[in-house]
Design a protein around this motif. Sequence first.
Motif, PDB file in Angstrom:
ATOM      1  N   ASP A  13       0.824  -1.209   0.000  1.00 31.24           N
ATOM      2  CA  ASP A  13       0.000   0.000   0.000  1.00 31.24           C
ATOM      3  C   ASP A  13       0.864   1.267   0.000  1.00 31.24           C
ATOM      4  OD1 ASP A  13       0.939  -0.426   2.530  1.00 31.24           O
ATOM      5  OD2 ASP A  13      -0.932   0.046   3.561  1.00 31.24           O
ATOM      6  N   GLU A  14       2.123   1.115  -0.487  1.00 31.67           N
ATOM      7  CA  GLU A  14       3.041   2.226  -0.697  1.00 31.67           C
ATOM      8  C   GLU A  14       3.351   2.992   0.583  1.00 31.67           C
ATOM      9  OE1 GLU A  14       1.640   4.668  -3.886  1.00 31.67           O
ATOM     10  OE2 GLU A  14       2.025   3.145  -5.420  1.00 31.67           O
ATOM     11  N   PRO A  18       6.392   4.123   9.280  1.00 29.20           N
ATOM     12  CA  PRO A  18       6.411   4.455   7.854  1.00 29.20           C
ATOM     13  C   PRO A  18       5.401   5.531   7.497  1.00 29.20           C
ATOM     14  CG  PRO A  18       5.337   2.325   8.214  1.00 29.20           C
ATOM     15  CD  PRO A  18       5.901   2.750   9.534  1.00 29.20           C
ATOM     16  N   ALA A  19       5.615   6.136   6.345  1.00 30.13           N
ATOM     17  CA  ALA A  19       4.693   7.160   5.837  1.00 30.13           C
ATOM     18  C   ALA A  19       4.431   6.869   4.362  1.00 30.13           C
ATOM     19  CB  ALA A  19       5.290   8.555   6.012  1.00 30.13           C
ATOM     20  N   GLY A  20       3.387   7.480   3.835  1.00 25.06           N
ATOM     21  CA  GLY A  20       3.013   7.253   2.450  1.00 25.06           C
ATOM     22  C   GLY A  20       4.067   7.728   1.460  1.00 25.06           C
ATOM     23  N   VAL A  67       4.216  11.438   0.814  1.00 21.45           N
ATOM     24  CA  VAL A  67       4.878  12.236   1.858  1.00 21.45           C
ATOM     25  C   VAL A  67       6.382  12.246   1.633  1.00 21.45           C
ATOM     26  CG1 VAL A  67       5.319  12.401   4.344  1.00 21.45           C
ATOM     27  CG2 VAL A  67       3.035  11.777   3.513  1.00 21.45           C
ATOM     28  N   TRP A  68       6.933  11.084   1.305  1.00 24.51           N
ATOM     29  CA  TRP A  68       8.372  10.990   1.076  1.00 24.51           C
ATOM     30  C   TRP A  68       8.818  11.810  -0.136  1.00 24.51           C
ATOM     31  CZ3 TRP A  68      12.572   8.639   3.402  1.00 24.51           C
ATOM     32  CH2 TRP A  68      12.296   7.891   4.556  1.00 24.51           C
ATOM     33  N   LEU A  69       7.988  11.861  -1.165  1.00 24.04           N
ATOM     34  CA  LEU A  69       8.385  12.523  -2.401  1.00 24.04           C
ATOM     35  C   LEU A  69       8.049  14.008  -2.433  1.00 24.04           C
ATOM     36  CD1 LEU A  69       7.414   9.802  -5.044  1.00 24.04           C
ATOM     37  CD2 LEU A  69       9.627  10.207  -3.938  1.00 24.04           C
TER      38      LEU A  69
END
Length: 253
Positions: free
Chosen positions: A182-183, A217-219, A222-224
């Motif tokens: 789920d990325e 973890p985060a989506g 959010v990271w990008l």
Amino acid sequence: MKLFDPDSALGMATCRRAAPLVAVLMLAGGCSTTPMLPALRADEPPRFDFPEPTTTGALTIANLSVGEGARTGSQIGVVSGALWGLACGPLAVLCVPVAAALGAGAGAGAGGIVGIAGALTPEQSEQLRVRLAGARRSHDLAAELREQITRRARSHWDTPASPPKASVTVRLKDVALTSTRDEQIGLVLEVSVSAQRERAAPGSSAQEKLFICRPSPAGLAVWLDARSDYVDVTLSGCVAQIAAQVVAELARP
């Protein structure tokens, strides 16, 4: 005539004997012990060494979906195989471990195939690598770790004597990422620490421990997000957390 009747007296006895075997097989590999660094007294100020980080240069992105699928499939296979092994009747004590092991292998293979389908695309993986590389250029993690540990150590020990009574080597290891189907993207930061008293017993080796930071973890979005400081904050938070853990363990009563 049934080959194995679980309702019979013999079947019930066999099930009772096999049940612990199934439980042991389900728990196998789940036990581990965590070594502790030596506790250094206030009069044993250590010398901290920070060698160059041991990095490979390539960012690893581990697909946790594969592990989760294989683990779930393996567990289901263990139970199914063990139950099939009960058909051996009086020999179930011997059959159950073999059947459970075969079932675990088959289940893990099927679960792994499902997990692979949840991997990030090559484009998403490359975007993550570029994003993290950019954040690391603005964060000298090794320098931050050195500063954090040195500052925290001052509240426990004075400047090391010459020669020092103990030595501690702190080495920053690779930074890695994890992903799920789920990325959800997670960070893994590892720091290897070894410590030894200078007057240790002849032939003894330094005690070593791996400290790992795995924040929630985060989506992927959010990271990008280049406008967010999420990656910078997460990296600095991990360094601070590990530094606190290292000094607290060395200075424990």
